[in-house]
Design an enzyme around this catalytic site. Structure first.
Site, PDB file in Angstrom:
ATOM      1  N   LYS A 107       0.813  -1.328  -0.059  1.00 58.31           N
ATOM      2  CA  LYS A 107       0.042  -0.074   0.043  1.00 58.31           C
ATOM      3  C   LYS A 107       0.837   1.196   0.044  1.00 58.31           C
ATOM      4  O   LYS A 107       1.749   1.380   0.670  1.00 58.31           O
ATOM      5  CB  LYS A 107      -0.904  -0.061   1.160  1.00 58.31           C
ATOM      6  CG  LYS A 107      -1.908  -1.210   1.354  1.00 58.31           C
ATOM      7  CD  LYS A 107      -2.982  -0.821   0.086  1.00 58.31           C
ATOM      8  CE  LYS A 107      -3.825  -1.952   0.088  1.00 58.31           C
ATOM      9  NZ  LYS A 107      -4.929  -1.592  -1.189  1.00 58.31           N
ATOM     10  N   ASP A 142      13.747  -5.413   4.077  1.00 57.50           N
ATOM     11  CA  ASP A 142      14.291  -5.719   5.335  1.00 57.50           C
ATOM     12  C   ASP A 142      15.605  -6.684   4.626  1.00 57.50           C
ATOM     13  O   ASP A 142      15.511  -7.606   3.876  1.00 57.50           O
ATOM     14  CB  ASP A 142      13.232  -6.805   6.174  1.00 57.50           C
ATOM     15  CG  ASP A 142      12.343  -5.949   6.591  1.00 57.50           C
ATOM     16  OD1 ASP A 142      12.498  -4.683   6.681  1.00 57.50           O
ATOM     17  OD2 ASP A 142      11.173  -6.378   6.969  1.00 57.50           O
ATOM     18  N   CYS A 179      33.063  -1.596  32.182  1.00 55.46           N
ATOM     19  CA  CYS A 179      32.940  -0.616  32.928  1.00 55.46           C
ATOM     20  C   CYS A 179      32.083  -1.042  34.283  1.00 55.46           C
ATOM     21  O   CYS A 179      33.093  -1.613  35.209  1.00 55.46           O
ATOM     22  CB  CYS A 179      31.846   0.247  32.200  1.00 55.46           C
ATOM     23  SG  CYS A 179      31.995   1.999  32.993  1.00 55.46           S
ATOM     24  N   HIS A 181      34.758   1.936  27.383  1.00 57.28           N
ATOM     25  CA  HIS A 181      33.939   1.003  26.600  1.00 57.28           C
ATOM     26  C   HIS A 181      34.679   0.883  25.367  1.00 57.28           C
ATOM     27  O   HIS A 181      34.420   1.549  24.531  1.00 57.28           O
ATOM     28  CB  HIS A 181      32.689   2.003  26.409  1.00 57.28           C
ATOM     29  CG  HIS A 181      31.980   2.046  27.834  1.00 57.28           C
ATOM     30  ND1 HIS A 181      30.957   1.380  28.098  1.00 57.28           N
ATOM     31  CD2 HIS A 181      31.889   3.103  28.699  1.00 57.28           C
ATOM     32  CE1 HIS A 181      30.185   1.790  29.166  1.00 57.28           C
ATOM     33  NE2 HIS A 181      31.039   2.750  29.690  1.00 57.28           N
ATOM     34  N   GLU A 193      33.402  -1.183  23.157  1.00 54.02           N
ATOM     35  CA  GLU A 193      32.377  -1.130  22.167  1.00 54.02           C
ATOM     36  C   GLU A 193      32.140  -0.072  21.252  1.00 54.02           C
ATOM     37  O   GLU A 193      31.755  -0.049  19.993  1.00 54.02           O
ATOM     38  CB  GLU A 193      31.090  -1.918  22.680  1.00 54.02           C
ATOM     39  CG  GLU A 193      30.314  -0.830  23.522  1.00 54.02           C
ATOM     40  CD  GLU A 193      30.802  -0.599  24.931  1.00 54.02           C
ATOM     41  OE1 GLU A 193      32.008  -0.942  25.357  1.00 54.02           O
ATOM     42  OE2 GLU A 193      29.889  -0.143  25.694  1.00 54.02           O
TER      43      GLU A 193
HETATM   44  N1  GLN Z   1      27.693   2.702  37.552  1.00 53.24           N
HETATM   45  C1  GLN Z   1      29.312   2.956  37.229  1.00 53.24           C
HETATM   46  C2  GLN Z   1      29.842   4.137  37.501  1.00 53.24           C
HETATM   47  O1  GLN Z   1      29.458   5.061  37.550  1.00 53.24           O
HETATM   48  C3  GLN Z   1      29.456   2.427  36.116  1.00 53.24           C
HETATM   49  C4  GLN Z   1      29.084   3.083  34.620  1.00 53.24           C
HETATM   50  C5  GLN Z   1      29.099   2.527  33.591  1.00 53.24           C
HETATM   51  O2  GLN Z   1      29.191   0.821  33.477  1.00 53.24           O
HETATM   52  N2  GLN Z   1      29.132   2.981  32.522  1.00 53.24           N
HETATM   53  O3  GLN Z   1      31.192   4.204  37.660  1.00 53.24           O
END
Ligand code: GLN
Length: 532
Positions: free
Chosen positions: A188, A241, A382, A508, A510
């Site tokens: 559609k 998709d 973290c 981090h 990632e």
């Molecule tokens: N809560 C934890 C801190 O503030 C870890 C933070 C996180 O994992 N981004 O240090």
């Protein structure tokens, strides 16, 4: 002057405007153009840093420490464009700067209004993103769906912008939905017609339509959309998709989207080359020869966007190791109820990502204990590292009530706590340790083995830190601090020595993984998971 592509969305949200923008960026970059991508978010928060992941999904952090929308993660993963604070603007940021100017007296005598003051401010933010950077094409994505009250000032700003720079210098690509109605066995086009009509009402005629569909559109349907929406026939793209999001640039290339964009922007046509992307990323992602299962133990498991970059980085590690990534999303509170054995038995690797607040912490600690004791490869990120330190203190060093002061202010063993400078901070917005910091690696270590160099830079987003006073006593028991800040004050990476692969980092990783260049920690974690 740079040329501009504005991306809007219609009919429904979650159509993948971010991936569309990133894919267009990739396509144009493959043709040799220097691009950048900007996201305009219509909410009133200055940045997403104060929002719950259930509200917003992951908060993506860039090198300069700005907390941004997760779409910037797609932009960085698909392209080589460097992101800075000007790449993500929000209504909050725009109003904040207009009100600051008003208080300073910059508009003395005038009534400050949405048009022209807010719209001018938006336009100046849009111009800033390419300023002095030699950018050929700016891709600017407007968050939300056409018809939302909130995004109106942004749409009015781009209408004015387009009119000001003139034809051939700015175009609008509208991402829309063409649903397939099962009962009628038909696709559609009406919702798309309405959505384009809505855009035209506010003075914007899109030049290109990207139609999200379940299956490719026939020529006849495309002709109909072209006629009713007033766009050229070669400018109606379909975006069915796909199995893997990294296929999207190839899909656009096949339909000649790059050619259409360059024609409309009155730029010279250049051939592009996406063969490396196709062979090294897409083919490998779609046809892996092995399989690996990784448990991600967190607390926002029902929302895919909450750990977006983690899941993407794991996918990259699958591609790098020629393995299909089977991600098992496990709620840490469920581990608290049912035990780690029951939920984690048989997985090849365990990852505990970042997070905030007490809920689910003990389940994460149980998962880590399971990984340490059962020799399952483990990556902590973290909060995941902080929990690993707590678990090691409790389980190996005998400090039974060890904790982070985030969860237990009166713990006798605050192995994770706030630095003096953080204790003084009261405001919540953008006050954490944010952005890229250098880190020095110890060798030999698993971390050094992964990176292959001593000096690295990684992105942070946290308040709490490993309390350095516990370093020596924990190292005596078999913990290795394999990464520190160059001044040795902050612990950035820990490892458990007598373990096949147990690495946890305060930063981090990632956020810096790419489909064709997997982050070394993710790559080696998954490599080990495949072997054990
Ligand atoms: N809560 C934890 C801190 O503030 C870890 C933070 C996180 O994992 N981004 O240090």
């Amino acid at each position: 002057m740079a040329k501009y592509i504005f991306i809007t969305g219609g009919v429904v949200s979650s159509l993948g405007k971010g991936i569309t923008s990133a894919s267009i960026g990739k396509l144009l970059e493959s043709k040799g153009f220097k691009i950048t991508i900007q996201k305009c978010d219509p909410y009133l928060n200055v940045d997403p840093g104060t929002m719950n992941p259930f509200q917003h999904g992951e908060v993506y952090v860039i090198d300069d420490g700005t907390e941004t929308d997760l779409d910037l993660g797609h932009y960085e993963r698909f392209t080589s464009a460097a992101m800075g604070k000007e790449n993500n603007i929000t209504t909050g940021k725009v109003y904040h700067s207009v009100i600051t100017k008003e208080r300073r007296g910059d508009y003395l005598g005038a009534t400050v209004q949405v048009v022209p003051h807010i719209t001018n401010e938006i336009i100046s933010h849009i111009k800033k993103v390419s300023h002095g950077k030699d950018i050929d094409i700016v891709i600017c994505e407007i968050g939300g769906t056409v018809g939302d009250i909130e995004s109106l000032p942004f749409l009015e700003a781009i209408r004015q912008f387009k009119q000001h720079v003139g034809k051939g210098n700015a175009i609008n690509i509208h991402v829309t939905l063409v649903p397939y109605i099962k009962a009628a066995e038909e696709v559609k086009t009406k919702p798309t017609q309405h959505s384009v009509g809505k855009l035209r009402e506010i003075g914007i005629q899109p030049e290109i339509l990207v139609c999200r569909t379940e299956r490719p559109l026939s020529k006849k349907v495309k002709q109909k959309i072209s006629l009713f929406c007033n766009v050229d026939e070669d400018a109606v793209m379909d975006a069915p998709d796909v199995k893997d999001i990294y296929e999207v640039p190839l899909l656009f290339q096949k339909q000649g989207l790059g050619k259409t964009i360059l024609r409309l922007l009155e730029m010279r046509y250049k051939e592009g080359d996406l063969t490396a992307w196709r062979d090294k990323v897409v083919k490998r992602a779609l046809h892996p020869s092995r399989k690996v299962s990784i448990a991600v133990v967190g607390k926002y498991m029902e929302l895919n966007d909450a750990y977006k970059s983690i899941y993407e980085a794991l996918k990259h590690a699958g591609v790098a190791n020629d393995a299909r990534m089977d991600i098992k999303k496990i709620d840490s509170e469920e581990i608290e109820e049912k035990g780690a054995d029951r939920l984690l038995k048989g997985v090849d690797g365990i990852l505990v990502p970042g997070g905030f607040g007490t809920r689910g912490i003990e389940g994460k600690i149980k998962a880590i204990k399971f990984a340490r004791e059962k020799n399952v490869p483990f990556l902590g990120i973290c909060l995941g590292m902080q929990c690993a330190v707590i678990e090691f203190a409790r389980g190996v060093c005998g400090l039974k009530k060890a904790n982070s002061t985030e969860f237990d202010k009166s713990t006798p063993y605050p192995v994770i706590s706030l630095l003096e400078e953080q204790k003084r901070v009261k405001a919540m917005g953008a006050t954490m340790r944010l952005g890229a910091y250098p880190c020095k690696l110890e060798k030999p270590s698993k971390a050094y083995e992964a990176y292959g160099k001593e000096k690295i830079s990684e992105r942070h987003r946290h308040r709490y830190e490993f309390d350095i006073h516990y370093k020596r006593s924990m190292e005596k028991e078999g913990l290795l601090v394999s990464g520190t800040s160059p001044d040795l004050r902050l612990v950035e990476i820990i490892e458990v020595k007598n373990h096949p692969w147990f690495v946890a980092c305060q930063f981090h990783p990632e956020f810096k993984s790419k489909p064709d260049d997997c982050h070394p920690l993710f790559k080696n974690f998954v490599r080990k998971a495949l072997k054990t």
